[in-house]
Design a protein around this motif. Sequence first.
Motif, PDB file in Angstrom:
ATOM      1  N   ALA A  94       0.827  -1.150  -0.019  1.00  0.00           N
ATOM      2  CA  ALA A  94      -0.069  -0.087  -0.160  1.00  0.00           C
ATOM      3  C   ALA A  94       1.019   1.206  -0.163  1.00  0.00           C
ATOM      4  N   LYS A  95       2.057   0.900   0.547  1.00  0.00           N
ATOM      5  CA  LYS A  95       2.901   2.246   0.704  1.00  0.00           C
ATOM      6  C   LYS A  95       3.871   2.409  -0.596  1.00  0.00           C
ATOM      7  N   GLN A  96       3.995   1.627  -1.447  1.00  0.00           N
ATOM      8  CA  GLN A  96       4.733   1.521  -2.627  1.00  0.00           C
ATOM      9  C   GLN A  96       4.538   2.758  -3.450  1.00  0.00           C
ATOM     10  N   PRO A  97       3.108   3.014  -3.919  1.00  0.00           N
ATOM     11  CA  PRO A  97       2.836   4.077  -4.794  1.00  0.00           C
ATOM     12  C   PRO A  97       3.704   5.503  -4.206  1.00  0.00           C
ATOM     13  N   LEU A  98       3.765   5.719  -2.887  1.00  0.00           N
ATOM     14  CA  LEU A  98       4.163   6.935  -2.355  1.00  0.00           C
ATOM     15  C   LEU A  98       5.924   6.943  -2.643  1.00  0.00           C
ATOM     16  N   LYS A  99       6.311   5.561  -2.945  1.00  0.00           N
ATOM     17  CA  LYS A  99       7.701   5.554  -3.112  1.00  0.00           C
ATOM     18  C   LYS A  99       8.225   5.632  -4.787  1.00  0.00           C
ATOM     19  N   GLN A 100       7.110   5.808  -5.597  1.00  0.00           N
ATOM     20  CA  GLN A 100       7.384   5.834  -6.972  1.00  0.00           C
ATOM     21  C   GLN A 100       7.374   7.182  -7.510  1.00  0.00           C
ATOM     22  N   PRO A 101       8.466   7.868  -7.560  1.00  0.00           N
ATOM     23  CA  PRO A 101       8.583   9.180  -8.383  1.00  0.00           C
ATOM     24  C   PRO A 101       7.800   9.284  -9.604  1.00  0.00           C
ATOM     25  N   LEU A 102       8.028   8.317 -10.702  1.00  0.00           N
ATOM     26  CA  LEU A 102       7.261   8.484 -11.694  1.00  0.00           C
ATOM     27  C   LEU A 102       5.847   8.467 -11.675  1.00  0.00           C
TER      28      LEU A 102
END
Length: 314
Positions: free
Chosen positions: A160-168
């Motif tokens: 769930a937190k991954q999208p917040l770590k994806q700058p693109l």
Amino acid sequence: MAGLLSAMEGFFIIGVVIAVGYVAARFRVGGPTTQMVLNKYSFFVSSPCLMFAILAKENLGVIVHPSIVVAFLSAAVVGLIFIALNACFFHMRAADATIGVLNSLYLNSNNIGLPVATYILGNPSLVAPILLMQQVLFTPLGLITLDATTSGQVSLKNIAKQPLKQPLLIGSLAGIAVSALSARAGHFIMPDFMFKPLDMIGASAVPMILMAFGMSLHGSKPMREKTDRPAIITVVTLKNVIMPIAAFLLSYFLMGFRGPELYGCVVLAALPTGQNVYNYAARYEVGMTFARDGILLSTLTSPITIALIAALLS
């Protein structure tokens, strides 16, 4: 014929930039860490700015064009085929298999797609749905998988937190939000003094990715690893042969496209694998040789496929 030759110029330009990266590595310009620095800077800074700048000024109607259905389904088909072939024959670990899936389906929609859409199809905005699909769907899924498989930790909280770590992804969604607000306001809402710095930074993304890719070629021989050759040939075949065929069948029979729409979907499906895949592989330090060789062979053979499609459908 003039349009096809102009598109081939795009491939030549890309080759020159890759060659510059190779020569820079050959003469040790910047030291041994230059390639890593270029990859990380592009991943975290310039590429998000590029996606924001492209999507912020794009019309939402163009971004969500029905051709996105063809782009998604044809990419999903080749990705699933590679997963099945890996399970039966290649037996790669999850992280390497993820690079294989991305190699099979990820389109070079920017630095090759834009000139192809402009000079062959006559409409550069045709790549917008592909940009959206890849940055909002396939890129986050691929990076989430890479993050989970390389860190060894998989949990619903981490996913769930991954999208917040994806700058693109963040840059893409921010651009879509600005586009939507601009459409509602009736004018582009960002003042130039705010937009132009982001646009300028984004302009550096493609050259840095290409030069880092060229640097990776120094001191290495493509297809050197015999154990990887079947997988590399497979991903190139999926990308440059099977995906355009799938796009034609889906466009013609499922979507009912004819004429320029049909032609455009098939040509764009024949774009080579994007250099971003190598950028992602380098970011997680996994499958870098596999990614590099797949991109290189796909880029070399894609013009042949596009020329054949132009001869048959244009």
